[in-house]
Each structure stands twice: as C-alpha cells, then as structure tokens.
Design a protein around this motif. Structure first.
Motif, mmCIF file in Angstrom:
data_model
loop_
_atom_site.group_PDB
_atom_site.id
_atom_site.type_symbol
_atom_site.label_atom_id
_atom_site.label_comp_id
_atom_site.label_asym_id
_atom_site.label_seq_id
_atom_site.Cartn_x
_atom_site.Cartn_y
_atom_site.Cartn_z
ATOM 1 N N TYR A 1 74.178 74.099 70.450
ATOM 2 C CA TYR A 1 75.047 72.938 69.833
ATOM 3 C C TYR A 1 75.040 73.481 68.414
ATOM 4 N N LYS A 2 76.468 73.263 67.957
ATOM 5 C CA LYS A 2 76.608 73.697 66.566
ATOM 6 C C LYS A 2 76.150 73.094 65.539
ATOM 7 N N CYS A 3 75.839 71.726 65.718
ATOM 8 C CA CYS A 3 75.223 70.838 64.768
ATOM 9 C C CYS A 3 73.942 71.344 64.301
ATOM 10 N N VAL A 4 73.146 72.133 64.814
ATOM 11 C CA VAL A 4 72.015 72.618 64.546
ATOM 12 C C VAL A 4 72.091 74.035 63.864
ATOM 13 N N ASN A 5 73.240 74.973 64.511
ATOM 14 C CA ASN A 5 73.103 76.513 64.108
ATOM 15 C C ASN A 5 73.875 76.608 63.129
ATOM 16 N N VAL A 6 75.089 75.993 62.563
ATOM 17 C CA VAL A 6 76.004 76.048 61.723
ATOM 18 C C VAL A 6 75.557 75.766 60.238
ATOM 19 N N HIS A 7 75.933 76.880 59.204
ATOM 20 C CA HIS A 7 75.608 76.343 57.805
ATOM 21 C C HIS A 7 76.038 75.302 57.536
ATOM 22 N N PHE A 8 77.324 74.899 57.763
ATOM 23 C CA PHE A 8 77.974 73.736 57.178
ATOM 24 C C PHE A 8 76.994 72.633 57.790
ATOM 25 N N ALA A 9 76.726 72.423 58.959
ATOM 26 C CA ALA A 9 76.092 71.370 59.641
ATOM 27 C C ALA A 9 74.731 71.183 58.826
ATOM 28 N N ARG A 10 74.109 72.278 58.565
ATOM 29 C CA ARG A 10 72.610 72.390 57.947
ATOM 30 C C ARG A 10 72.707 71.694 56.425
ATOM 31 N N SER A 11 74.099 71.961 55.782
ATOM 32 C CA SER A 11 74.213 71.440 54.437
ATOM 33 C C SER A 11 74.260 69.969 54.543
ATOM 34 N N VAL A 12 74.993 69.449 55.812
ATOM 35 C CA VAL A 12 75.039 67.872 55.785
ATOM 36 C C VAL A 12 73.733 67.426 55.918
ATOM 37 N N TRP A 13 72.711 67.912 56.768
ATOM 38 C CA TRP A 13 71.731 67.312 57.178
ATOM 39 C C TRP A 13 70.562 67.386 55.811
ATOM 40 N N VAL B 1 62.541 54.453 63.025
ATOM 41 C CA VAL B 1 64.085 53.656 63.510
ATOM 42 C C VAL B 1 64.878 53.824 62.492
ATOM 43 N N GLU B 2 64.752 53.549 61.389
ATOM 44 C CA GLU B 2 65.893 53.534 60.388
ATOM 45 C C GLU B 2 66.466 54.708 60.136
ATOM 46 N N ASN B 3 65.563 55.947 59.896
ATOM 47 C CA ASN B 3 66.414 57.385 59.907
ATOM 48 C C ASN B 3 66.813 57.868 61.213
ATOM 49 N N ALA B 4 66.337 57.272 62.410
ATOM 50 C CA ALA B 4 66.963 57.872 63.687
ATOM 51 C C ALA B 4 68.363 57.338 63.852
ATOM 52 N N THR B 5 68.557 56.192 63.354
ATOM 53 C CA THR B 5 69.909 55.523 63.232
ATOM 54 C C THR B 5 70.935 56.281 62.548
ATOM 55 N N LYS B 6 70.339 56.759 61.458
ATOM 56 C CA LYS B 6 71.000 57.649 60.406
ATOM 57 C C LYS B 6 71.044 59.076 60.790
ATOM 58 N N MET B 7 70.389 59.618 61.673
ATOM 59 C CA MET B 7 70.498 60.688 62.428
ATOM 60 C C MET B 7 71.532 60.735 63.357
ATOM 61 N N ILE B 8 71.698 59.731 64.131
ATOM 62 C CA ILE B 8 72.732 59.436 65.202
ATOM 63 C C ILE B 8 74.092 59.188 64.436
ATOM 64 N N MET B 9 74.394 58.600 63.425
ATOM 65 C CA MET B 9 75.448 58.528 62.528
ATOM 66 C C MET B 9 75.788 60.140 62.091
ATOM 67 N N ILE B 10 74.856 60.691 61.509
ATOM 68 C CA ILE B 10 75.212 61.981 61.157
ATOM 69 C C ILE B 10 75.535 62.953 62.116
ATOM 70 N N CYS B 11 75.073 62.999 63.422
ATOM 71 C CA CYS B 11 75.608 63.750 64.522
ATOM 72 C C CYS B 11 77.011 63.405 64.926
ATOM 73 N N TRP B 12 77.304 61.947 65.011
ATOM 74 C CA TRP B 12 78.664 61.668 65.117
ATOM 75 C C TRP B 12 79.560 62.243 64.243
ATOM 76 N N SER B 13 79.286 61.884 62.812
ATOM 77 C CA SER B 13 80.129 62.379 61.590
ATOM 78 C C SER B 13 80.505 63.976 61.769
ATOM 79 N N LEU B 14 79.358 64.967 62.208
ATOM 80 C CA LEU B 14 79.613 66.237 62.469
ATOM 81 C C LEU B 14 80.399 66.361 63.571
ATOM 82 N N TRP B 15 80.357 65.857 64.799
ATOM 83 C CA TRP B 15 81.314 65.966 65.778
ATOM 84 C C TRP B 15 82.813 65.414 65.595
ATOM 85 N N TYR B 16 82.696 64.488 64.678
ATOM 86 C CA TYR B 16 84.108 64.000 64.264
ATOM 87 C C TYR B 16 84.865 64.737 63.223
ATOM 88 N N ASN B 17 83.944 65.438 62.372
ATOM 89 C CA ASN B 17 84.513 66.371 61.491
ATOM 90 C C ASN B 17 85.120 67.619 62.287
#
Length: 118
Positions: A7-19, A47-63
C-alpha cells in the motif's frame, strides 16, 4: 499463491512526510504490507491517535485520487491539515447542538445524498 499488495501510504516518501507531520510521527516497523503496518501501529497509539490515523489514511487516499483523476497536487502539510480539519468537522457533526440553557436543540447527522444526484 496469495499476493499481498504493497500500500502506497506506507512506502511513498510523500506519505511518510504526512505521517511525520502528525505528532505520532513515522513509526518504522519494517513491514511492507499496509494492513500489517496499520495493525501494529494502530494498537500502540491509543484511541485518540487511532482516530487521527484513520483520518490521515483517508486524506492520503483522497489526495491520491486528486492527483490521478484531477491532476491536482497538494503539499504534505496541506494533506495533514485537511485530515485534521475533516476530523474536527466529523466530530462536530457527531456532537449534538446545545442551546445556552444546556438542552439539546437537535443533532447533526449524516444523511444519504439524494439518489437523483448520481
């Protein structure tokens, strides 16, 4: 033979920069499969950061979809900011509106779009 897509959210430099912009940072696990990486990190952040993780994943997909389908490019900061803004909006929609006297006026909730709009 079972094929596991990387999955590109893990392997791509751009996604890593977002994380890295999130205060969770980038947690390198050595795992290449997104589902394995997500599972390991998700259970360790609370829980709080897990919610943020989900939203970051969604934003990466949207982007990614913006890039592929509309040729629009955003910076890692813009993608991260978008994810946190959408999280705020989602929380606001899930919270009942309260009058000054403290009684519930109404609740905001998601409504299915009109099928004629498709």
């Amino acid at each position: 033979m079972k094929h596991r897509k990387k999955y590109k959210c893990v392997n791509v430099h751009f996604a890593r920069s977002v994380w890295i912009l999130s205060y969770m940072g980038w947690q390198s696990t050595g795992l290449q499969c997104f589902s394995d990486w997500f599972r390991v990190v998700f259970v360790s952040v609370g829980v709080e950061n897990a919610t943020k993780m989900i939203m970051i994943c969604w934003s990466l997909w949207y982007n990614r979809n913006l890039i592929v389908w509309e040729h629009k490019f955003k910076s890692p900061q813009q993608v991260y900011s978008l994810s946190m803004r959408y999280l705020q909006e989602w929380r606001a929609a899930a919270t009942p509106l309260v009058q000054q006297n403290g009684s519930n006026v109404s609740s905001r909730s998601w409504q299915r779009p009109d099928s004629r709009l498709h």
